[in-house]
Design an enzyme around this catalytic site. Structure first.
Site, short mmCIF file in Angstrom:
data_model
loop_
_atom_site.label_atom_id
_atom_site.label_comp_id
_atom_site.label_asym_id
_atom_site.label_seq_id
_atom_site.Cartn_x
_atom_site.Cartn_y
_atom_site.Cartn_z
N SER A 63 0.94 -1.14 0.09
CA SER A 63 0.09 0.08 0.03
C SER A 63 0.72 1.11 -0.06
O SER A 63 1.99 1.31 0.46
CB SER A 63 -0.92 0.20 1.14
N1 SAH Z 1 -0.92 -5.00 3.97
C1 SAH Z 1 -0.24 -5.20 2.85
C2 SAH Z 1 -1.03 -4.91 1.35
C3 SAH Z 1 -1.69 -5.77 1.20
S1 SAH Z 1 -2.47 -5.76 -0.57
C4 SAH Z 1 1.22 -4.49 2.93
O1 SAH Z 1 1.42 -3.90 4.02
O2 SAH Z 1 2.08 -4.77 2.15
C5 SAH Z 1 -3.75 -7.00 -0.15
C6 SAH Z 1 -3.63 -8.36 -0.01
O3 SAH Z 1 -4.72 -9.12 0.44
C7 SAH Z 1 -2.84 -9.19 -1.25
O4 SAH Z 1 -1.80 -9.54 -0.70
C8 SAH Z 1 -4.03 -10.29 -1.37
O5 SAH Z 1 -3.65 -11.36 -1.75
C9 SAH Z 1 -4.65 -10.47 -0.03
N2 SAH Z 1 -5.95 -10.92 0.16
C10 SAH Z 1 -7.04 -10.63 -0.97
N3 SAH Z 1 -8.03 -11.30 -0.47
C11 SAH Z 1 -7.75 -11.92 0.67
C12 SAH Z 1 -8.33 -12.92 1.54
N4 SAH Z 1 -9.70 -13.37 1.49
N5 SAH Z 1 -7.63 -13.60 2.51
C13 SAH Z 1 -6.40 -13.21 2.91
N6 SAH Z 1 -5.65 -12.50 2.13
C14 SAH Z 1 -6.34 -11.73 1.04
#
Ligand code: SAH
Length: 221
Positions: A63
């Protein structure tokens, strides 16, 4: 002409100037979890630019700093809290949370994609937060442990956008706790704060517009 590469210090003063970064605790978190430890190979020069960056070929992103800071400020984290994060990605947000909740606290982070579970686990270890953060592979829309109905967490934070509020993570939020979730269909959503009252009642409030990758999972279908 040489281009100046932004540093953690320049990012912090920019976010302070914009009024996004407001508290000492969040400032400390950014200092003790440098974003350069969490970006994908080849993106180090852009680690302190305020935009999201791709995580390899996974289609996911780390992010943008202002978004992580807004969420950290909104969560009003304190030492000793137990926090559930849905969407570990790079592990950066989990590390920032860990730095605030400290050694008596706990961060449980759930990630769907195996390659990112490995990436986040490695980064968390490199940053020195492996005693506070646990990363699990799974569908976070079912909460963690999956389908557990007990009220376990002081805070819950989604870093992927849900089209509606998933039920299980809400159930796992303690009374008096706060849950943050980007709500709405991509590409743009509303970051929403949900507070669980002492009687178990829920009240929600829009925080700001935001852009997150969509939450994938059975609770979404
Ligand atoms: N918090 C992260 C950014 C996350 S981007 C950071 O600091 O880098 C969003 C993430 O959510 C992605 O890696 C994606 O694979 C994950 N994601 C999407 N749906 C999900 C679900 N149902 N359960 C767990 N992870 C999920």
């Amino acid at each position: 002409m040489t281009r100046e590469i932004p540093t953690n210090a320049s990012l912090l003063s920019r976010l302070e100037g914009e009024g996004v970064l407001r508290t000492g605790a969040v400032r400390e978190a950014l200092l003790s979890s440098p974003r350069e430890l969490f970006v994908w190979d080849g993106y180090r020069d852009e680690a302190y630019v305020d935009w999201p960056l791709p995580l390899g070929r996974t289609g996911q992103t780390i992010s943008a700093p202002h978004m992580v800071v807004m969420m950290l400020e909104e969560l009003e984290l304190r030492a000793g809290m137990k926090v559930l994060e849905i969407g570990s990605g790079s592990g950066w947000n989990a590390a920032c949370i860990a730095s605030i909740v400290g050694a008596r606290g706990r961060v449980v982070s759930v990630e769907l994609i195996e390659e990112l579970v490995d990436f986040a686990t490695r980064n968390i270890r490199r940053a020195g937060f492996e005693k506070t953060v646990e990363i699990h592979q799974g569908d976070g829309s079912k909460g963690w442990p999956p389908l557990e109905a007990e009220e376990i967490y002081d805070r819950v934070v989604f870093t992927a956008a849900a089209s509606r509020l998933p039920e299980l993570p809400v159930r796992q939020l303690r009374r008096g706790g706060v849950l943050l979730v980007p709500l709405g269909d991509s590409p743009a959503q509303i970051l929403t704060s949900v507070v669980k009252g002492r009687a178990g009642d829920l009240s929600s409030r829009p925080v700001c517009p935001c852009v997150f990758v969509p939450l994938v999972g059975s609770e979404e279908t």
